[in-house]
Design a protein around this motif. Structure first.
Motif, mmCIF file in Angstrom:
data_model
loop_
_atom_site.group_PDB
_atom_site.id
_atom_site.type_symbol
_atom_site.label_atom_id
_atom_site.label_comp_id
_atom_site.label_asym_id
_atom_site.label_seq_id
_atom_site.Cartn_x
_atom_site.Cartn_y
_atom_site.Cartn_z
ATOM 1 N N ASN A 1 0.965 -1.030 -0.116
ATOM 2 C CA ASN A 1 -0.474 -0.329 0.454
ATOM 3 C C ASN A 1 0.804 0.913 -0.150
ATOM 4 O OD1 ASN A 1 -2.396 -1.107 0.362
ATOM 5 N ND2 ASN A 1 -2.212 -1.812 2.100
ATOM 6 N N ASP A 2 2.668 1.130 -0.187
ATOM 7 C CA ASP A 2 2.751 2.332 -0.201
ATOM 8 C C ASP A 2 2.929 2.926 -1.641
ATOM 9 O OD1 ASP A 2 5.398 3.844 -0.635
ATOM 10 O OD2 ASP A 2 6.358 2.522 0.795
ATOM 11 N N ARG A 3 2.381 4.573 -1.999
ATOM 12 C CA ARG A 3 2.948 4.893 -3.107
ATOM 13 C C ARG A 3 4.013 5.388 -3.470
ATOM 14 N NH1 ARG A 3 4.072 10.199 -3.228
ATOM 15 N NH2 ARG A 3 3.933 11.187 -1.325
ATOM 16 N N ARG A 4 4.764 5.003 -3.370
ATOM 17 C CA ARG A 4 6.564 4.790 -3.807
ATOM 18 C C ARG A 4 7.042 4.200 -4.358
ATOM 19 N NH1 ARG A 4 9.733 5.623 1.607
ATOM 20 N NH2 ARG A 4 8.790 3.898 2.240
ATOM 21 N N ILE A 5 7.932 4.296 -5.582
ATOM 22 C CA ILE A 5 8.064 3.411 -6.739
ATOM 23 C C ILE A 5 9.696 3.416 -6.503
ATOM 24 C CG2 ILE A 5 6.593 3.688 -8.827
ATOM 25 C CD1 ILE A 5 8.362 5.105 -9.943
ATOM 26 N N VAL A 6 9.476 1.591 -6.401
ATOM 27 C CA VAL A 6 10.578 0.901 -6.472
ATOM 28 C C VAL A 6 11.801 1.627 -7.588
ATOM 29 C CG1 VAL A 6 12.640 -1.150 -5.552
ATOM 30 C CG2 VAL A 6 9.576 -0.299 -4.860
ATOM 31 N N LEU B 1 17.148 10.128 -14.137
ATOM 32 C CA LEU B 1 16.388 8.822 -13.781
ATOM 33 C C LEU B 1 15.320 9.366 -12.648
ATOM 34 C CD1 LEU B 1 14.564 6.355 -14.900
ATOM 35 C CD2 LEU B 1 16.999 5.630 -13.791
ATOM 36 N N LEU B 2 15.640 9.289 -11.981
ATOM 37 C CA LEU B 2 15.655 9.486 -10.347
ATOM 38 C C LEU B 2 14.338 11.110 -10.117
ATOM 39 C CD1 LEU B 2 15.287 7.823 -7.451
ATOM 40 C CD2 LEU B 2 16.734 7.439 -9.068
ATOM 41 N N ASP B 3 14.305 11.499 -11.074
ATOM 42 C CA ASP B 3 13.468 12.869 -11.348
ATOM 43 C C ASP B 3 12.853 12.993 -11.630
ATOM 44 O OD1 ASP B 3 15.685 14.645 -10.253
ATOM 45 O OD2 ASP B 3 16.235 15.627 -11.815
ATOM 46 N N PHE B 4 13.092 11.801 -12.799
ATOM 47 C CA PHE B 4 11.820 11.419 -14.161
ATOM 48 C C PHE B 4 10.718 10.451 -12.931
ATOM 49 C CE2 PHE B 4 8.787 9.243 -16.534
ATOM 50 C CZ PHE B 4 8.631 9.548 -17.345
ATOM 51 N N ALA B 5 11.183 9.517 -12.373
ATOM 52 C CA ALA B 5 10.737 8.586 -11.852
ATOM 53 C C ALA B 5 10.334 9.075 -10.392
ATOM 54 C CB ALA B 5 11.597 7.714 -11.296
ATOM 55 N N ALA B 6 10.516 10.545 -9.718
ATOM 56 C CA ALA B 6 10.182 11.048 -9.076
ATOM 57 C C ALA B 6 8.373 12.323 -9.052
ATOM 58 C CB ALA B 6 10.265 11.430 -7.911
ATOM 59 N N ALA B 7 8.908 12.374 -10.593
ATOM 60 C CA ALA B 7 7.606 13.377 -11.091
ATOM 61 C C ALA B 7 6.283 12.300 -11.609
ATOM 62 C CB ALA B 7 8.216 13.790 -11.982
ATOM 63 N N HIS B 8 6.846 11.024 -12.084
ATOM 64 C CA HIS B 8 4.956 10.552 -12.392
ATOM 65 C C HIS B 8 5.618 8.810 -11.739
ATOM 66 C CE1 HIS B 8 7.893 13.249 -15.489
ATOM 67 N NE2 HIS B 8 6.573 12.698 -16.863
ATOM 68 N N ASN B 9 5.997 8.707 -10.827
ATOM 69 C CA ASN B 9 5.217 7.648 -9.998
ATOM 70 C C ASN B 9 3.786 6.975 -9.935
ATOM 71 O OD1 ASN B 9 4.121 9.572 -8.450
ATOM 72 N ND2 ASN B 9 4.723 8.417 -6.580
ATOM 73 N N SER B 10 3.432 7.744 -9.926
ATOM 74 C CA SER B 10 1.347 6.883 -10.354
ATOM 75 C C SER B 10 1.722 6.348 -11.862
ATOM 76 C CB SER B 10 1.058 8.333 -9.982
ATOM 77 O OG SER B 10 0.579 8.722 -8.037
ATOM 78 N N GLU B 11 2.122 7.056 -12.731
ATOM 79 C CA GLU B 11 1.756 6.995 -14.085
ATOM 80 C C GLU B 11 1.951 5.527 -13.931
ATOM 81 O OE1 GLU B 11 2.366 10.071 -17.860
ATOM 82 O OE2 GLU B 11 3.687 9.435 -17.486
#
Length: 465
Positions: free
Chosen positions: A89-94, A316-326
């Motif tokens: 249930n964690d909204r963060r992506i790995v 890569l981390l910038d993109f992942a953080a900005a688009h994690n839900s997507e």
């Protein structure tokens, strides 16, 4: 008021002390002014020092290498999950960054350690609001310990030498994703891919091949047997945006990875020719996750390669953080389609057993140098770089499509009880069910008419040709 002043002062002092402690932890590359790279002990000492400065870093072990060394995994998160089960249930992506799978290709090792240090600084902690970062800076420690100035002599630094390509079994770990003969890859399958299930995996390498100016190249997984919506997302959105960020925000020239079809005639196109799932990034794609290959340019100086790789990780981390839900929604959809297809014995679907490559719609620009033919050795044409720099925009051959397919079965029936086979399947996360009683089942059967091995070893393995 006085108490509040003391409290704020104390916070500032603590922050200053923590920041100073991290700033003082340097990689071997940094301390040597990029003349040397870290040995195994250096890497482990760096990690231990960094752990003392923060509550947001935990060390785990992926596996023991063939020669008995612990392969480290850095888990960086704010807050750290107690167990992987907490991620449901964690909204963060790995996001998983892996370096040094080929231990002569060392800038990813140095860059990932530097990034692990710097993301823990106050200015970068906001990235951890959306991302859990996993880093393995030294996936092939056995190869790394064979550092010598005689290895990769064509490489432009570090001048004090690098390790070797193969592991302690003389296997190329980046050809071991499917067969998983090595303890390193078996540990990766169990303790990273299956346990943490990263949404994004980037594997860091150094390439040579065609001559160009850009110190950093990268590309996406290409095998067509995964959910192709993921390839489309990488090709059309994620990779172009990361490339733009890397250039505009971090001032690092870059291009998508490939080689010229013809070194003497670049107009024939730029090609990414490693499509098989034995390669780690392609293997990860057929697991319905996002796989990225980073290839830093061998002829660029070592410092430029390290800093370029560092900034690619940041992009890569910038993109992942900005688009994690997507990204989470994209992967969830791919999983749901795959599960639905597998649950329906009548569902349409096919598996590509032969495929070819075509160019994508958008051409790529490469700042290259004209080359001259020198000779041919062991079937390979040898060229030399001239000083004549030229910029070309050419077709990019990277879209792989099936030319021969077979229908996807509802299941496979194994009639030989071989523990080695079933253990390997389970390592890959494949579900096995045992028939509880004698059954009569109508099946199609493979008929293998011939197995012919290559005439010589290929990186520790005899290939079937």
């Amino acid at each position: 008021m006085f108490k509040r002043f003391l409290f704020i002062t104390a916070i500032l002092i603590i922050s200053f002390i923590n920041g100073s402690a991290q700033d003082q932890i340097l990689t071997v590359a940094e301390k040597s002014e990029f003349k040397s790279t870290s040995d195994y002990k250096d890497v482990m000492n760096f990690i231990e020092q960094l752990k003392k400065t923060t509550d947001y870093l935990r060390g785990e072990t992926i596996a023991k290498s063939a020669e008995g060394r612990d392969i480290p995994l850095l888990v960086i998160a704010k807050p750290l999950p107690v167990t992987c089960e907490d991620l449901v249930n964690d909204r963060r992506i790995v996001v998983y960054i892996q370096a040094n799978i080929h231990a002569g290709e060392v800038e990813g090792k140095e860059a990932s350690l530097m990034f692990a240090r710097d993301i823990l600084k106050e200015d970068n902690l906001q990235l951890l609001d959306s991302v859990i970062l996993l880093i393995c800076p030294i996936f092939n420690p056995d190869g790394n310990e064979k550092i010598s100035t005689l290895n990769r002599t064509d490489q432009n630094g570090p001048v004090n030498g690098v390790g070797v390509r193969y592991n302690g079994q003389y296997l190329d770990l980046n050809r071991d994703a499917m067969k998983a003969e090595s303890p390193e890859v078996r540990g990766l399958l169990s303790n990273v891919f299956k346990r943490w299930d990263p949404s994004i995996f980037m594997d860091c390498h150094t390439t040579n091949g065609s001559y160009h100016v850009e110190p950093v190249t990268f590309t996406w997984m290409v095998n067509p047997n995964g959910d192709n919506s993921l390839i489309s997302y990488l090709r059309d959105k994620m990779m172009p945006e990361i490339s733009e960020t890397l250039l505009d925000r971090y001032k690092v020239e870059n291009c998508f990875y490939g080689e010229f079809n013809d070194m003497l005639n670049p107009a024939k196109g730029w090609v990414m020719d490693a499509s098989e799932p034995r390669y780690m990034v392609n293997y990860y794609g057929i697991r319905n996750r996002l796989g990225i290959l980073n290839e830093n340019y061998i002829y660029a100086d070592f410092k430029s390669r390290v800093l370029g790789c560092y900034n690619l990780i940041h992009s890569l981390l910038d993109f992942a953080a900005a688009h994690n839900s997507e990204i989470s929604d994209l992967l969830s959809g791919a999983d749901q389609r795959t599960i639905a297809r597998g649950a329906n014995s009548l569902a349409a679907g096919s598996f590509a057993i032969e495929y070819k490559v075509k160019a994508v719609k958008k051409e790529v620009t490469v700042k290259t140098f004209e080359a001259e033919y020198v000779t041919e050795k062991d079937g390979w044409k040898i060229y030399k770089k001239t000083d004549r720099q030229t910029t070309v925009t050419v077709p990019y051959y990277i879209d792989y499509y099936p030319v021969r397919s077979t229908p996807l079965p509802f299941a496979y029936l194994l009639i030989v009880n071989d523990n080695e086979i079933t253990e390997l399947l389970r390592k890959h996360g494949i579900r096995l069910e045992k028939l509880s009683e004698a059954s009569e089942i109508r099946v199609e059967r493979f008929a293998i008419t011939e197995l012919k091995g290559a005439s010589r070893l290929n990186q520790g393995t005899i290939l079937i040709v």
